[in-house]
Design a protein around this motif. Structure first.
Motif, PDB file in Angstrom:
ATOM      1  N   LEU A 176       0.822  -1.197   0.000  1.00 37.21           N
ATOM      2  CA  LEU A 176       0.000   0.000   0.000  1.00 37.21           C
ATOM      3  C   LEU A 176       0.865   1.260   0.000  1.00 37.21           C
ATOM      4  O   LEU A 176       1.888   1.316   0.678  1.00 37.21           O
ATOM      5  CB  LEU A 176      -0.901   0.011   1.233  1.00 37.21           C
ATOM      6  CG  LEU A 176      -2.015  -1.039   1.267  1.00 37.21           C
ATOM      7  CD1 LEU A 176      -2.557  -1.188   2.684  1.00 37.21           C
ATOM      8  CD2 LEU A 176      -3.136  -0.666   0.304  1.00 37.21           C
ATOM      9  N   ALA A 198      -2.882  -2.522   8.015  1.00 38.03           N
ATOM     10  CA  ALA A 198      -1.835  -3.022   7.127  1.00 38.03           C
ATOM     11  C   ALA A 198      -0.835  -3.880   7.891  1.00 38.03           C
ATOM     12  O   ALA A 198      -0.411  -4.943   7.406  1.00 38.03           O
ATOM     13  CB  ALA A 198      -1.126  -1.857   6.451  1.00 38.03           C
ATOM     14  N   LEU A 205       3.403  -0.760   3.961  1.00 32.77           N
ATOM     15  CA  LEU A 205       2.687   0.494   3.758  1.00 32.77           C
ATOM     16  C   LEU A 205       3.681   1.642   3.733  1.00 32.77           C
ATOM     17  O   LEU A 205       4.496   1.783   4.640  1.00 32.77           O
ATOM     18  CB  LEU A 205       1.666   0.728   4.876  1.00 32.77           C
ATOM     19  CG  LEU A 205       1.015   2.121   4.950  1.00 32.77           C
ATOM     20  CD1 LEU A 205       0.179   2.403   3.706  1.00 32.77           C
ATOM     21  CD2 LEU A 205       0.171   2.264   6.213  1.00 32.77           C
ATOM     22  N   LEU A 228      -5.114   6.360  -2.142  1.00 30.66           N
ATOM     23  CA  LEU A 228      -4.475   5.112  -1.751  1.00 30.66           C
ATOM     24  C   LEU A 228      -4.226   4.224  -2.965  1.00 30.66           C
ATOM     25  O   LEU A 228      -5.116   4.047  -3.807  1.00 30.66           O
ATOM     26  CB  LEU A 228      -5.358   4.373  -0.736  1.00 30.66           C
ATOM     27  CG  LEU A 228      -4.790   3.102  -0.102  1.00 30.66           C
ATOM     28  CD1 LEU A 228      -3.557   3.414   0.754  1.00 30.66           C
ATOM     29  CD2 LEU A 228      -5.855   2.417   0.753  1.00 30.66           C
ATOM     30  N   TYR A 230      -2.483   0.345  -4.249  1.00 38.84           N
ATOM     31  CA  TYR A 230      -2.059  -0.996  -3.833  1.00 38.84           C
ATOM     32  C   TYR A 230      -1.300  -1.636  -4.982  1.00 38.84           C
ATOM     33  O   TYR A 230      -1.835  -1.758  -6.098  1.00 38.84           O
ATOM     34  CB  TYR A 230      -3.251  -1.866  -3.439  1.00 38.84           C
ATOM     35  CG  TYR A 230      -2.871  -3.288  -3.089  1.00 38.84           C
ATOM     36  CD1 TYR A 230      -2.141  -3.570  -1.933  1.00 38.84           C
ATOM     37  CD2 TYR A 230      -3.209  -4.365  -3.920  1.00 38.84           C
ATOM     38  CE1 TYR A 230      -1.770  -4.867  -1.617  1.00 38.84           C
ATOM     39  CE2 TYR A 230      -2.845  -5.659  -3.604  1.00 38.84           C
ATOM     40  CZ  TYR A 230      -2.119  -5.909  -2.447  1.00 38.84           C
ATOM     41  OH  TYR A 230      -1.736  -7.191  -2.145  1.00 38.84           O
ATOM     42  N   TRP A 252      -8.736  -6.252  -2.983  1.00 41.95           N
ATOM     43  CA  TRP A 252      -7.507  -5.746  -3.599  1.00 41.95           C
ATOM     44  C   TRP A 252      -6.537  -6.897  -3.884  1.00 41.95           C
ATOM     45  O   TRP A 252      -5.939  -6.967  -4.951  1.00 41.95           O
ATOM     46  CB  TRP A 252      -6.824  -4.736  -2.693  1.00 41.95           C
ATOM     47  CG  TRP A 252      -7.683  -3.599  -2.235  1.00 41.95           C
ATOM     48  CD1 TRP A 252      -8.809  -3.113  -2.849  1.00 41.95           C
ATOM     49  CD2 TRP A 252      -7.500  -2.808  -1.066  1.00 41.95           C
ATOM     50  NE1 TRP A 252      -9.333  -2.077  -2.129  1.00 41.95           N
ATOM     51  CE2 TRP A 252      -8.557  -1.854  -1.031  1.00 41.95           C
ATOM     52  CE3 TRP A 252      -6.554  -2.800  -0.042  1.00 41.95           C
ATOM     53  CZ2 TRP A 252      -8.665  -0.915   0.003  1.00 41.95           C
ATOM     54  CZ3 TRP A 252      -6.655  -1.856   0.978  1.00 41.95           C
ATOM     55  CH2 TRP A 252      -7.712  -0.932   0.986  1.00 41.95           C
TER      56      TRP A 252
END
Length: 260
Positions: A176, A198, A205, A228, A230, A252
């Motif tokens: 992320l 996360a 992250l 955001l 991913y 995701w």
């Protein structure tokens, strides 16, 4: 049209006035402080924050597009950061009253621009309202962002998103990556919830706070307040609560694969 008094925030009164967004949300106290600091700096660049004299979310925020914290090319235009009228105040002319303030200050400019969604989205201004007031869609960016414009000078260049938001290239592709600014008072609190979620999922992250208009104007997303990604793919501009994260993360992973 409503004739309720409008207050213009400035360096002299901002500490005594609320900034609408997080008016009664105590957990966002730090975010409110950061937002007010951000506003103080932007006032010097021509930002206007005008709100109805009520204790509710009824306000407009705009500034010269040359200083917009958004990757747009709109020389000589004003850029609306946010036009928000809380539900209980809708249908009373307050939106028109606030927009009229912006229109008055835009005299002599090439026009006014704003970012909306192709369909109605949280945190984004309502496209249908702008279209109703004479704006037109002038550009699009993936996956659902649109730029709307109200032109005063028909010979002026038509505004457009910068190439960075069309390619949406980001450097971090292991997990992320969050881009955010202090423009929204909710982000600082909910970053903590994203970090916890996360970590528990074992997802790397990277959190990147955008610190200047120059940096924002070269961002990979039109919505620099909170966006955001991913594994290099744009996920959402909507702030991730812990509950929303838990409901979304499996989707995701299924779509883009495991982190790393």
């Amino acid at each position: 049209m409503s004739d309720t008094a409008i207050i213009t925030l400035n360096s002299n009164n901002i500490e005594q006035q609320h900034i609408c967004c997080a008016i009664s949300d105590k957990k966002c106290a730090e975010g409110v402080r950061l937002k007010k600091e951000w506003l103080q700096e932007r006032f010097q660049e021509g930002l206007r924050f005008k709100k109805l004299d009520v204790r509710q979310k009824v306000f407009i925020e705009y500034l010269p597009a040359d200083y917009a914290w958004c990757p747009v090319e709109a020389p000589g235009y004003l850029f609306i950061n946010c036009l928000w009228v809380a539900g209980s105040f809708k249908g009373k002319g307050h939106g028109a009253q606030l927009l009229a303030e912006c229109l008055e200050e835009a005299q002599g400019a090439n026009g006014i621009v704003a970012v909306t969604g192709r369909t109605k989205k949280p945190y984004l201004s309502d496209k249908s309202y702008f279209l109703h007031n004479g704006f037109q869609v002038c550009d699009q960016a993936p996956p659902y962002f649109e730029l709307v414009v109200l032109k005063f000078n028909e010979t002026a260049p038509t505004p457009k998103f910068k190439a960075t938001v069309q390619s949406q290239k980001v450097e971090f592709s292991e997990g992320l990556q969050l881009f955010y600014t202090a423009q929204c008072p909710y982000t600082s609190y909910y970053i903590g919830e994203l970090e916890t979620g996360a970590q528990e999922r074992g997802i790397p992250l990277q959190v990147r706070r955008i610190m200047s208009a120059e940096e924002a104007q070269n961002a990979p997303t039109p919505y620099t307040s909170y966006s955001l990604f991913y594994k290099g793919h744009f996920i959402t501009h909507e702030i991730m609560t812990r509950n929303k994260f838990e409901k979304s993360v499996e989707g995701w992973i299924e779509k883009y694969g495991l982190p790393g």
